[in-house]
Design an enzyme around this catalytic site. Structure first.
Site, PDB file in Angstrom:
ATOM      1  CG  LEU A  11     -17.857  -1.064 -67.172  1.00 37.41           C
ATOM      2  CD1 LEU A  11     -18.163  -2.267 -67.414  1.00 37.41           C
ATOM      3  CD2 LEU A  11     -19.232  -0.195 -66.640  1.00 37.41           C
ATOM      4  NE  ARG A  18      -6.426 -12.021 -61.130  1.00 36.06           N
ATOM      5  CZ  ARG A  18      -6.447 -12.116 -62.450  1.00 36.06           C
ATOM      6  NH1 ARG A  18      -5.509 -12.878 -62.948  1.00 36.06           N
ATOM      7  NH2 ARG A  18      -7.637 -11.556 -62.937  1.00 36.06           N
ATOM      8  CD  GLN A  76     -21.542  -3.792 -60.802  1.00 33.04           C
ATOM      9  OE1 GLN A  76     -20.200  -3.685 -60.853  1.00 33.04           O
ATOM     10  NE2 GLN A  76     -22.015  -5.173 -61.319  1.00 33.04           N
ATOM     11  NE  ARG A 320      13.689  16.720 -53.214  1.00 31.15           N
ATOM     12  CZ  ARG A 320      13.991  17.263 -51.872  1.00 31.15           C
ATOM     13  NH1 ARG A 320      14.762  17.338 -51.196  1.00 31.15           N
ATOM     14  NH2 ARG A 320      12.632  17.404 -50.946  1.00 31.15           N
ATOM     15  NE  ARG A 427      39.663  29.479 -44.764  1.00 34.01           N
ATOM     16  CZ  ARG A 427      39.830  29.651 -45.771  1.00 34.01           C
ATOM     17  NH1 ARG A 427      39.018  29.138 -46.695  1.00 34.01           N
ATOM     18  NH2 ARG A 427      41.009  29.983 -46.611  1.00 34.01           N
TER      19      ARG A 427
END
Length: 453
Positions: A11, A18, A76, A320, A427
Site C-alpha cells: 500500500l 506531513r 486507489q 566520486r 613554466r
C-alpha cells in the site's frame, strides 16, 4: 515456508502531507535508496509473483520508480481506508491461488525473515484464517490493538478510535501487515463495512469477519523498530538512524573497525571487507566497495568508488563515482577523484583533483596537481604511466599522456604528451632583482605614513 505461490500487495496510496514535499513519501531515501525499494527488495527474496503496489496521489512518481523492477501498480482513486486500498488489487490478482502478504510502502524495514515467519504461521497446525504482525511500542498511542490468548490466537482486534478504555490498555498493537490466503482475502474484504468512527473500510476487520465463521486468526510479534512507519521528516530521520545502527553493528560483526560508529553513515549497498578501519565522520553514498585492510580516515565522503586492499583514503578526501583505488594506493587530505583509476601503490597525498584519469602503479602525484579534464563542452582523459612523478602545483591539460617513469617539474602546465622517462618543465622563466623587495617596502611604508598625517 509454504510451497504455495506467493503474492505481495504494498500500500502506497497515502498523500504524505506531513512530509511537506514534492517527492512522494515512499520515495524518500533511507541509506541512499527510496524506502519503497527497500521493502520491495526484502519481499523479492521470497520470489512473489506478482508484487502489486497500490498508488494514489503522486502515482506517476511511484510508477516510474517500480516499473523497471517489473512491479505492477493499481490506483486507489479515493482514500477510503486500508481495506478499500487492498481491494483495488483484486482485478490484478483476483483468483490468485496462493498466499498474499499485505505490506506498507512507508514501513520499509520489515525483513525477509519476518515476512517468512508470517507465511509459516499462516500454515500452522491450527490453520489460522489470517496472520497479523504485532508489536509492542514504548508508547502505544493511537495504534489499533490486538487482544490475543497465550497461544497467539486473536480474540479481538479493534481500532484505537473504536476501542474501550480496557482495550486501549492492551500493549500489543497492530502493525497493519498481514498474511492471508488468496482464496480468502477478497471474499472477506467484500464483507467489510465502514460503520466506524472514521467512516473507513478497515483491513483488520477481516480478522473478526473470519471469526464469525469460526475461523480464528493468529498474531506474531516483532520489534517495534522493524515496523516503524514514516509520516514526517522526523520519523524519516528516526528510521534512518535505526537502519544505520543495524548496519554499523553488522560491519563490526563482520570484522571492520569503526572507531566512532555513530558518526559513520553507510549506504544500502556499501560493501566492507575484513580488517577495514573507518575513522570518525565518514559518509558513504551508494556504490562503494572497500577491500580487506583498507583505512578510511576521518571526514571523507565516498560514493560510487572501489577501494582496493590496504589502500588508504583521507582524511578529508572525496571519492566520486568511477573512482578506483588499487592495492596499497593512497589519497590524502583534500584530494578528489572522479572517473579516475589510481594504480597499485600510486599516491596523491594532498590538495589534488584527479578527474577522467588513469594513473599507473607507483606513480606519485604532487600536492596541488589537477587534471584539467573539461573545456566547457567535453571531457577528456589524462593518462599517467607507471612510476611517473608529477611535481607539485602542476596542471595537466587533457587529453594528455605522461609516459612511464617520466617527471614533470613543479608548477608546470602540461599541454602535450611527455614520453617515458623524460623530464618536462613548462613554466615562466624566473627573474631575480636584487634589493627590489627592500625598496618596495620602503616606498610603501612611506606612502602609508603620509596617509596618517
Amino acid at each position: 515456508m509454504s510451497n504455495r505461490a506467493l503474492a505481495a500487495i504494498i500500500l502506497a496510496a497515502g498523500k504524505g502531507t506531513r512530509m511537506k514535499s514534492d517527492l512522494h513519501k515512499v520515495l524518500h531515501p533511507i541509506a541512499g535508496r527510496p524506502m519503497l525499494l527497500h521493502l520491495i527488495d526484502s519481499v523479492a527474496a521470497l520470489k512473489p509473483e506478482p508484487t502489486v503496489v497500490v498508488t494514489g496521489a503522486g502515482r506517476e512518481q511511484v510508477e516510474a520508480a517500480v516499473s523497471p523492477l517489473g512491479v505492477m501498480t493499481v490506483v486507489q482513486g479515493e482514500q477510503l481506508g486500508t481495506g478499500h486500498a487492498v481491494h483495488q488489487a483484486e482485478e490484478a490478482i483476483g483468483g490468485f491461488a496462493g498466499d498474499i502478504l499485505i505490506l506498507y510502502g512507508d514501513v520499509p524495514l520489515v525483513t525477509t525473515a519476518t515476512m517468512a515467519r508470517m507465511i509459516e504461521r499462516l500454515h500452522g497446525a491450527d490453520d489460522p484464517a489470517t496472520v497479523v504482525l504485532g508489536f509492542r511500542p514504548a508508547e502505544p498511542g493511537a495504534y489499533g490493538r490486538v487482544i490475543a490468548d497465550a497461544g497467539g490466537r486473536i480474540v479481538k482486534m479493534v481500532e484505537y478510535k473504536d476501542a474501550s478504555p480496557e482495550e486501549r490498555a492492551e500493549t500489543l498493537c497492530n502493525s497493519g501487515l498481514m498474511a492471508v490466503r488468496g482464496e480468502d482475502l477478497f471474499a472477506l474484504l467484500a464483507l467489510v463495512g465502514n460503520e466506524n468512527a472514521a467512516g473507513e473500510f478497515y483491513l483488520p476487520d477481516i480478522v473478526m469477519l473470519a471469526a464469525k465463521d469460526g475461523r480464528r486468526s493468529a498474531v506474531i510479534e516483532t520489534d517495534a523498530a522493524e515496523v516503524a512507519g514514516v509520516n514526517s521528516r522526523g520519523e524519516l530521520a528516526g528510521v534512518e538512524a535505526s537502519w544505520q545502527h543495524g548496519r554499523r553493528a553488522r560491519a563490526m560483526a563482520e570484522g571492520a573497525t569503526l572507531i566512532a560508529p555513530e558518526t559513520v553513515w553507510f549506504a544500502f549497498d556499501t560493501q566492507v571487507g575484513r580488517d577495514v578501519v573507518i575513522e570518525p565522520n565518514v559518509f558513504f553514498g551508494p556504490g562503494v566497495s572497500i577491500a580487506d585492510g583498507a583505512v578510511i580516515h576521518g571526514f571523507s565522503h565516498i560514493e560510487g568508488a572501489t577501494i582496493g586492499a590496504r589502500a588508504e583514503v583521507g582524511p578529508f578526501a572525496r571519492l566520486r563515482p568511477g573512482a578506483v583505488m588499487g592495492e596499497k594506493s593512497k589519497v590524502g587530505n583534500f584530494v578528489e577523484m572522479k572517473k579516475a583509476v589510481l594504480g597499485p601503490g600510486a599516491k596523491a597525498n594532498h590538495l589534488t583533483y584527479l578527474g577522467d584519469a588513469e594513473i599507473g602503479a607507483g606513480a606519485n602525484i604532487g600536492a596541488g596537481t589537477i587534471t584539467c579534464n573539461y573545456d566547457g563542452y567535453f571531457k577528456y582523459r589524462t593518462i599517467i604511466g607507471e612510476g611517473a612523478f608529477i611535481g607539485s602545483n602542476s596542471a595537466l591539460v587533457a587529453p594528455v599522456t605522461i609516459g612511464a617513469g617520466a617527471m614533470v617539474g613543479a608548477g608546470s602546465v602540461i599541454t602535450a604528451d611527455v614520453e617515458a622517462d623524460a623530464l618536462a618543465i613548462a613554466r615562466g622563466k624566473q627573474e631575480v632583482r636584487p634589493g627590489r623587495a627592500k625598496r618596495f617596502r620602503e616606498v610603501m611604508a612611506a606612502k602609508k605614513a603620509a596617509t596618517k598625517k
